[in-house]
Scaffold this active site. Sequence first.
Site, PDB file in Angstrom:
ATOM      1  N   LYS A  89       6.082 -34.462  12.987  1.00  0.00           N
ATOM      2  CA  LYS A  89       7.316 -35.123  13.163  1.00  0.00           C
ATOM      3  C   LYS A  89       8.391 -34.000  13.682  1.00  0.00           C
ATOM      4  O   LYS A  89       8.724 -33.007  13.030  1.00  0.00           O
ATOM      5  CB  LYS A  89       7.707 -35.982  12.258  1.00  0.00           C
ATOM      6  CG  LYS A  89       6.803 -37.135  11.630  1.00  0.00           C
ATOM      7  CD  LYS A  89       6.051 -37.909  12.712  1.00  0.00           C
ATOM      8  CE  LYS A  89       7.402 -39.025  13.130  1.00  0.00           C
ATOM      9  NZ  LYS A  89       6.566 -39.987  14.025  1.00  0.00           N
ATOM     10  N   GLU A 121      14.966  -2.305 -27.759  1.00  0.00           N
ATOM     11  CA  GLU A 121      15.026  -3.494 -26.871  1.00  0.00           C
ATOM     12  C   GLU A 121      14.563  -4.648 -27.819  1.00  0.00           C
ATOM     13  O   GLU A 121      14.876  -5.829 -27.612  1.00  0.00           O
ATOM     14  CB  GLU A 121      14.430  -3.276 -25.653  1.00  0.00           C
ATOM     15  CG  GLU A 121      14.374  -4.458 -24.761  1.00  0.00           C
ATOM     16  CD  GLU A 121      13.977  -4.391 -23.373  1.00  0.00           C
ATOM     17  OE1 GLU A 121      13.195  -3.330 -23.268  1.00  0.00           O
ATOM     18  OE2 GLU A 121      14.219  -5.090 -22.440  1.00  0.00           O
ATOM     19  N   ARG A 129      17.080  -0.140 -18.905  1.00  0.00           N
ATOM     20  CA  ARG A 129      18.164   0.164 -19.592  1.00  0.00           C
ATOM     21  C   ARG A 129      17.731   1.254 -20.366  1.00  0.00           C
ATOM     22  O   ARG A 129      18.439   2.122 -20.947  1.00  0.00           O
ATOM     23  CB  ARG A 129      18.507  -1.121 -20.397  1.00  0.00           C
ATOM     24  CG  ARG A 129      19.766  -1.050 -20.996  1.00  0.00           C
ATOM     25  CD  ARG A 129      20.218  -2.603 -21.243  1.00  0.00           C
ATOM     26  NE  ARG A 129      20.798  -3.205 -20.111  1.00  0.00           N
ATOM     27  CZ  ARG A 129      20.388  -4.362 -19.664  1.00  0.00           C
ATOM     28  NH1 ARG A 129      19.277  -4.725 -20.217  1.00  0.00           N
ATOM     29  NH2 ARG A 129      20.917  -4.848 -18.665  1.00  0.00           N
ATOM     30  N   ILE A 170      26.777 -26.666   1.989  1.00  0.00           N
ATOM     31  CA  ILE A 170      28.141 -26.396   2.052  1.00  0.00           C
ATOM     32  C   ILE A 170      28.428 -24.989   1.895  1.00  0.00           C
ATOM     33  O   ILE A 170      29.291 -24.335   2.645  1.00  0.00           O
ATOM     34  CB  ILE A 170      28.756 -27.144   0.793  1.00  0.00           C
ATOM     35  CG1 ILE A 170      28.693 -28.604   1.153  1.00  0.00           C
ATOM     36  CG2 ILE A 170      30.116 -26.743   0.571  1.00  0.00           C
ATOM     37  CD1 ILE A 170      29.378 -29.437  -0.205  1.00  0.00           C
ATOM     38  N   GLU A 171      27.997 -24.299   1.067  1.00  0.00           N
ATOM     39  CA  GLU A 171      27.994 -22.885   0.601  1.00  0.00           C
ATOM     40  C   GLU A 171      27.611 -21.847   1.909  1.00  0.00           C
ATOM     41  O   GLU A 171      28.061 -20.796   1.931  1.00  0.00           O
ATOM     42  CB  GLU A 171      27.396 -22.368  -0.527  1.00  0.00           C
ATOM     43  CG  GLU A 171      25.844 -22.545  -0.778  1.00  0.00           C
ATOM     44  CD  GLU A 171      25.475 -22.548  -2.074  1.00  0.00           C
ATOM     45  OE1 GLU A 171      26.138 -22.098  -2.961  1.00  0.00           O
ATOM     46  OE2 GLU A 171      24.163 -22.259  -2.157  1.00  0.00           O
ATOM     47  N   GLU A 197      19.317 -12.334   8.398  1.00  0.00           N
ATOM     48  CA  GLU A 197      18.966 -13.549   7.909  1.00  0.00           C
ATOM     49  C   GLU A 197      19.897 -14.304   6.775  1.00  0.00           C
ATOM     50  O   GLU A 197      20.553 -13.535   6.083  1.00  0.00           O
ATOM     51  CB  GLU A 197      17.544 -13.222   7.198  1.00  0.00           C
ATOM     52  CG  GLU A 197      16.995 -14.621   6.340  1.00  0.00           C
ATOM     53  CD  GLU A 197      15.883 -14.328   5.528  1.00  0.00           C
ATOM     54  OE1 GLU A 197      15.400 -13.099   5.403  1.00  0.00           O
ATOM     55  OE2 GLU A 197      15.366 -15.146   4.753  1.00  0.00           O
ATOM     56  N   GLN A 212      15.079 -31.874  15.221  1.00  0.00           N
ATOM     57  CA  GLN A 212      16.234 -32.177  15.959  1.00  0.00           C
ATOM     58  C   GLN A 212      17.470 -32.243  15.511  1.00  0.00           C
ATOM     59  O   GLN A 212      18.716 -31.734  15.843  1.00  0.00           O
ATOM     60  CB  GLN A 212      15.901 -33.380  16.678  1.00  0.00           C
ATOM     61  CG  GLN A 212      14.854 -33.584  17.607  1.00  0.00           C
ATOM     62  CD  GLN A 212      14.243 -34.949  18.516  1.00  0.00           C
ATOM     63  OE1 GLN A 212      15.222 -35.543  18.530  1.00  0.00           O
ATOM     64  NE2 GLN A 212      13.164 -35.155  18.336  1.00  0.00           N
ATOM     65  N   HIS A 246       9.550   2.315 -10.743  1.00  0.00           N
ATOM     66  CA  HIS A 246       8.816   1.235 -10.117  1.00  0.00           C
ATOM     67  C   HIS A 246       8.330   1.736  -8.817  1.00  0.00           C
ATOM     68  O   HIS A 246       8.974   1.535  -7.663  1.00  0.00           O
ATOM     69  CB  HIS A 246       9.807   0.047  -9.630  1.00  0.00           C
ATOM     70  CG  HIS A 246      10.235  -0.672 -10.903  1.00  0.00           C
ATOM     71  ND1 HIS A 246       9.622  -1.719 -11.504  1.00  0.00           N
ATOM     72  CD2 HIS A 246      11.302  -0.359 -11.800  1.00  0.00           C
ATOM     73  CE1 HIS A 246      10.101  -2.241 -12.557  1.00  0.00           C
ATOM     74  NE2 HIS A 246      11.380  -1.321 -12.853  1.00  0.00           N
ATOM     75  N   CYS A 306       7.457   0.878 -16.216  1.00  0.00           N
ATOM     76  CA  CYS A 306       8.813   0.570 -16.804  1.00  0.00           C
ATOM     77  C   CYS A 306       8.453   0.031 -18.260  1.00  0.00           C
ATOM     78  O   CYS A 306       8.028   0.675 -18.986  1.00  0.00           O
ATOM     79  CB  CYS A 306       9.661  -0.153 -15.682  1.00  0.00           C
ATOM     80  SG  CYS A 306      11.418   0.145 -16.084  1.00  0.00           S
ATOM     81  N   ASP A 330      13.465 -10.771  -0.308  1.00  0.00           N
ATOM     82  CA  ASP A 330      12.999 -10.516   1.047  1.00  0.00           C
ATOM     83  C   ASP A 330      13.415  -9.163   1.564  1.00  0.00           C
ATOM     84  O   ASP A 330      12.673  -8.744   2.442  1.00  0.00           O
ATOM     85  CB  ASP A 330      14.119 -11.464   1.754  1.00  0.00           C
ATOM     86  CG  ASP A 330      13.636 -12.688   1.816  1.00  0.00           C
ATOM     87  OD1 ASP A 330      12.240 -12.842   2.021  1.00  0.00           O
ATOM     88  OD2 ASP A 330      14.297 -13.705   1.880  1.00  0.00           O
ATOM     89  N   GLU A 363       6.035   0.435  -6.860  1.00  0.00           N
ATOM     90  CA  GLU A 363       5.698  -0.685  -6.093  1.00  0.00           C
ATOM     91  C   GLU A 363       6.707  -0.932  -4.934  1.00  0.00           C
ATOM     92  O   GLU A 363       6.244  -1.540  -3.855  1.00  0.00           O
ATOM     93  CB  GLU A 363       5.491  -2.088  -7.019  1.00  0.00           C
ATOM     94  CG  GLU A 363       7.049  -2.417  -7.232  1.00  0.00           C
ATOM     95  CD  GLU A 363       7.219  -2.137  -8.896  1.00  0.00           C
ATOM     96  OE1 GLU A 363       6.625  -1.023  -9.195  1.00  0.00           O
ATOM     97  OE2 GLU A 363       7.905  -2.782  -9.799  1.00  0.00           O
TER      98      GLU A 363
HETATM   99  N1  GLN Z   1      13.168  -3.779 -20.376  1.00  0.00           N
HETATM  100  C1  GLN Z   1      12.899  -2.315 -20.093  1.00  0.00           C
HETATM  101  C2  GLN Z   1      14.225  -1.572 -20.189  1.00  0.00           C
HETATM  102  O1  GLN Z   1      15.573  -2.099 -19.808  1.00  0.00           O
HETATM  103  C3  GLN Z   1      12.234  -2.119 -19.043  1.00  0.00           C
HETATM  104  C4  GLN Z   1      12.883  -2.621 -17.955  1.00  0.00           C
HETATM  105  C5  GLN Z   1      11.798  -2.819 -16.640  1.00  0.00           C
HETATM  106  O2  GLN Z   1      10.584  -3.062 -17.062  1.00  0.00           O
HETATM  107  N2  GLN Z   1      12.176  -2.832 -15.542  1.00  0.00           N
HETATM  108  O3  GLN Z   1      14.473  -0.205 -20.290  1.00  0.00           O
END
Ligand code: GLN
Length: 536
Positions: free
Chosen positions: A190, A407, A463, A151-152, A143, A195, A508, A383, A75, A510
Amino acid sequence: MKKQNTKFVFITGGVVSSLGKGIAAASLGLILKSRGFKVINQKFDPYLNIDPGNMDPLQHGEVFVTDDGAEADLDLGHYERFTDVNLSKMSTNTSGKIYMAILTREREGGYNGGTVQVIPTVTDEICSRIMANADNADVIITEIGGTVGDIESLPFIEACRQIRGHVGEENCCYIHLTLLPYLKKADELKSKPTQHSVKELQGLGIQPDIVMLRSDIPITSSLREKISLFCNVPSECIIQNRNADSIYEVPLMLEEEGLGRVVCETLGLEGEPDFTQWEKMLATFHNPAGEINIALVGKYVALKDAYLSVNEALVHGGIANNVAINISCIDCKDITNEDDARRLLDFANGIVIPGGFGPEGTDGIIRAIEYARISKKPCLGICLGMQMIVIEHVRNVLGMKNAAAMELGEDTKDAITTLIKTRDPNLIGDKLRLGGFNCTLEENTKIFESYKEKQIFERHRHRYEINPAYLDKLQSSNLIVTAKNPDHNVIEAVEYTDHPWMIGVQFHPEFKSRPDKCHPLFRDFVAEAKKFSNDK
Ligand code: GLN
């Protein structure tokens, strides 16, 4: 001029989850910002995870990352995209984070021998976190995740109630969002669950100022009157939140319903809205001159929200280039050989390889990248996507078949992506590199053409890094390094010199794209995909 009192808006949900509270909160942010107010949105999630960082993207959707490195609920992405405010760690809280702070303090003797309890210790901590941003904004929109009655979420609702006592009734506005289910047989919406939900909230000491209703069909005036009567809310404060074709229409729909006016009246605020820029963006969005097909090849395609910001950034790229974007998500595990790649990606005018973690499906990602390289289709690797672009290159172009990625559990002797020790010692080990870092771009590159500036600041969550031992090999090939982190000398971006547009970035992009201010890489990726589709 004395700053007027900070105002607090609380958005709670009832009846069912997934009603779009986040979009409603983000929309209200824009509605107030368009009246000239400085707005900060924040989210409090009642779950016990410290943050969503370790949560399965297939269950919880994408992990959004802030400039200061918070791993946050998705969000926050909506908030940032609608209000164009870069948020911080202070905008994302969970029960886990709050309890962790309290328990750490308790172990350090911070409570002076006092008893630590849900009320008042936990509620006080929540209150202070709700108010922590107050000096930085005219209006704080909070929010609360989950649904009233869980409950939480009780300590959070109690804290929202207490804030009214702390800051004054005239500075608080409570909005409750619920669902009106449609019964087909009765051909009726409804109101009973609403309510009950409002009654539950009242039982916790909060009388909502505004009840916002989601429904599949428009609500009638008699239903509005009924809900007004039973929920003790004036009928103009019953706001219908209809389904929209695009989330970016929601702010204007809610404005039309009078949300801005009633929130401002409740809070004693005055201001004329100006949505010119947003309306201009929507007009372009609704009248595209063409359409293009984008393939998003990833590991978590079963849940659309897992790549929410990438999806949205592509939509923004469409707006910037006046084309509609058809995004097809391709599961990388389905690409098992060259034929699969051709068959599944033939339709695409451009290919995006988003981020991801772990070895599963990476063979398919590498196949998709090989296809993009050979077919010369525009390709943006993000990434993990960038890391795999480098691995595919080293294996298939440079012929080092043993090139490995730490990895992926492969032999680290030839590890192209590895944990490296050249960066900040705090980041070594299995810790993620999180949040905004500087990158210096090489001039005379495609990436520089996009940004048109040498120094950029982009958000990270990974990482591993490209092993700098391979820098020279890359530089003397046709996949060159185009950006580095100036402080830790790690590789931030690569691109092919003999491909129309194939760029990989370790960060990233985006997360920083906005509907009316598309991120330059998404803008240019879509422009190239459009060119590719025209040339076909
Ligand atoms: N898994 C990869 C890393 O840890 C890329 C991570 C990702 O794409 N956000 O480096």
